[in-house]
Design an enzyme around this catalytic site. Structure first.
Site, PDB file in Angstrom:
ATOM      1  N   LYS A  50      93.262 113.020  91.799  1.00 42.30           N
ATOM      2  CA  LYS A  50      94.042 111.526  91.683  1.00 42.30           C
ATOM      3  C   LYS A  50      93.374 111.064  90.470  1.00 42.30           C
ATOM      4  O   LYS A  50      94.212 110.535  89.425  1.00 42.30           O
ATOM      5  CB  LYS A  50      93.461 110.751  92.957  1.00 42.30           C
ATOM      6  CG  LYS A  50      93.886 110.991  94.124  1.00 42.30           C
ATOM      7  CD  LYS A  50      93.210 110.283  95.392  1.00 42.30           C
ATOM      8  CE  LYS A  50      93.875 110.774  96.739  1.00 42.30           C
ATOM      9  NZ  LYS A  50      93.337 110.207  97.930  1.00 42.30           N
ATOM     10  N   ASP A  84      96.286 102.249  99.127  1.00 41.46           N
ATOM     11  CA  ASP A  84      96.415 103.439 100.300  1.00 41.46           C
ATOM     12  C   ASP A  84      97.348 102.743 101.768  1.00 41.46           C
ATOM     13  O   ASP A  84      97.581 103.502 102.184  1.00 41.46           O
ATOM     14  CB  ASP A  84      95.016 103.784 100.865  1.00 41.46           C
ATOM     15  CG  ASP A  84      94.613 105.071 100.460  1.00 41.46           C
ATOM     16  OD1 ASP A  84      95.552 105.981  99.993  1.00 41.46           O
ATOM     17  OD2 ASP A  84      93.460 105.426 100.638  1.00 41.46           O
ATOM     18  N   GLN A 123      88.048 107.063  99.718  1.00 41.79           N
ATOM     19  CA  GLN A 123      88.292 108.342 100.310  1.00 41.79           C
ATOM     20  C   GLN A 123      88.152 108.666 101.753  1.00 41.79           C
ATOM     21  O   GLN A 123      86.892 108.429 102.143  1.00 41.79           O
ATOM     22  CB  GLN A 123      88.026 109.392  99.349  1.00 41.79           C
ATOM     23  CG  GLN A 123      88.486 110.993  99.668  1.00 41.79           C
ATOM     24  CD  GLN A 123      89.883 110.828  99.524  1.00 41.79           C
ATOM     25  OE1 GLN A 123      90.675 110.684  98.707  1.00 41.79           O
ATOM     26  NE2 GLN A 123      90.517 111.651 100.518  1.00 41.79           N
TER      27      GLN A 123
END
Ligand code: NAD
Length: 293
Positions: free
Chosen positions: A51, A118, A95
């Protein structure tokens, strides 16, 4: 049979993003993403690094914040508070999965919904349910829908079976697929579903998001179906330098010959996920510019 080229489609999506990035830069704004990694889970490290690498390639700002595996809840919350307040950061992601002492829900609830790239914050989940385009949609499901659309796969009226009901993939994907404009008829299957293979055989499109190597076999798939494989599983492979290779949830070799189209692993949904994360970060930066003008 067509192999759906996630890498190629992701590159096209990113090219569109690049234009928006340049437009923001012309206004003096560089989109910024913060990625928080707690612990040293090897798969999470790979995801976080790819990412961050992609942000660099796209010319957007990124920051990796690594916390030790024994970080406390309060330490993680403080990192999120600081990032919420920071001007240069438009997107924040923590994460998943965090170590067991961390309450992921509490962390997600604290992220400013306007920075929740997200799409896991309840405000954004609510906006997804309500089809409010100002929200952020989780990257993997929106990547799947984009992949179908860009590949010209008809979803309107299609019977879709999504296997898996997670908050990250299955559940938001079902919402996206049934939304206006996509118009699929969706069945969500999970670990308690009966006669799963028979159910899947009725599907025009199967999406596998289970986390079990080769779970979807040829007897799940009717001739001419489309199969989207979200799974990323590691299997030992002594011929590889790193000692493993990545495989999906679909038994590709036996399923592919029956399909109209199928995604490979790797090179299918994975690159789409990262592309959509970049899009969400750019969108967050764009919304901030609008808000401030
Ligand atoms: P999860 O473990 O949270 O959810 C798995 C789901 O599978 C559950 O809802 C469960 O009910 C269902 N399931 C388990 N056993 C089943 C069975 N026997 N029959 C039917 N359903 C069953 O996993 P997740 O976070 O949704 O991830 C799923 C997979 O997708 C994993 O391999 C993960 O690595 C991968 N993933 C890939 C990407 C990507 O970018 N490609 C992103 C996220 C997750």
């Amino acid at each position: 049979m067509t192999i759906l080229d996630g890498k190629k489609i992701a590159a096209d999506v990113l090219a569109e993003c690049q234009e928006e990035i340049e437009a923001l830069k012309a206004k003096g704004v560089i989109p910024g993403l913060a990625v928080v990694l707690i612990g040293e889970d090897p798969a999470s490290q790979v995801y976080v690094n790819s990412k961050v690498r992609k942000c660099g390639e796209m010319g957007i700002y990124s920051r990796k914040i690594e916390l030790p595996v024994d970080a406390t809840q309060e330490e993680v919350l403080q990192v999120v508070r600081d990032l919420n307040a920071e001007e240069a950061i438009h997107g924040i992601l923590v994460q998943s999965p965090p170590p067991p002492q961390i309450d992921e829900h509490d962390i997600i609830n604290l992220i400013d919904p306007r920075k929740d790239v997200d799409g896991f914050h309840p405000v954004n989940v609510g906006k997804l349910v309500m089809e409010d385009p100002t929200g952020f949609v989780p990257c993997t499901p929106s990547g799947c829908v984009r992949l179908l659309r860009e590949s010209g796969i008809e979803t309107s009226g299609a019977n879709v079976v999504v296997i898996g009901r997670s908050l990250i993939v299955g559940k938001p994907l079902a919402l996206l697929l049934m939304a206006k404009g996509v118009n699929a008829t969706v069945t969500v299957a999970h670990s308690r579903t009966k006669d799963l293979a028979a159910l899947c055989r009725q599907a025009d499109i199967i999406v596998a998001a289970i986390g079990k190597t080769g779970f979807v076999t040829a007897d799940f798939v009717k001739e001419g179906a489309v199969v989207i494989d979200v799974g990323i599983n590691r299997v030992e492979d002594a011929t590889k330098k790193r000692g493993f290779r990545l495989v999906g949830d679909v038994a590709y070799d036996e399923v592919a010959p029956k399909c109209h189209a199928i995604t490979p692993v790797p090179g299918g949904v994975g690159p789409m996920t990262i592309a959509l994360l970049i899009c969400n970060t750019v969108k967050a930066a764009g919304l901030r510019v609008q808000e401030n003008s």
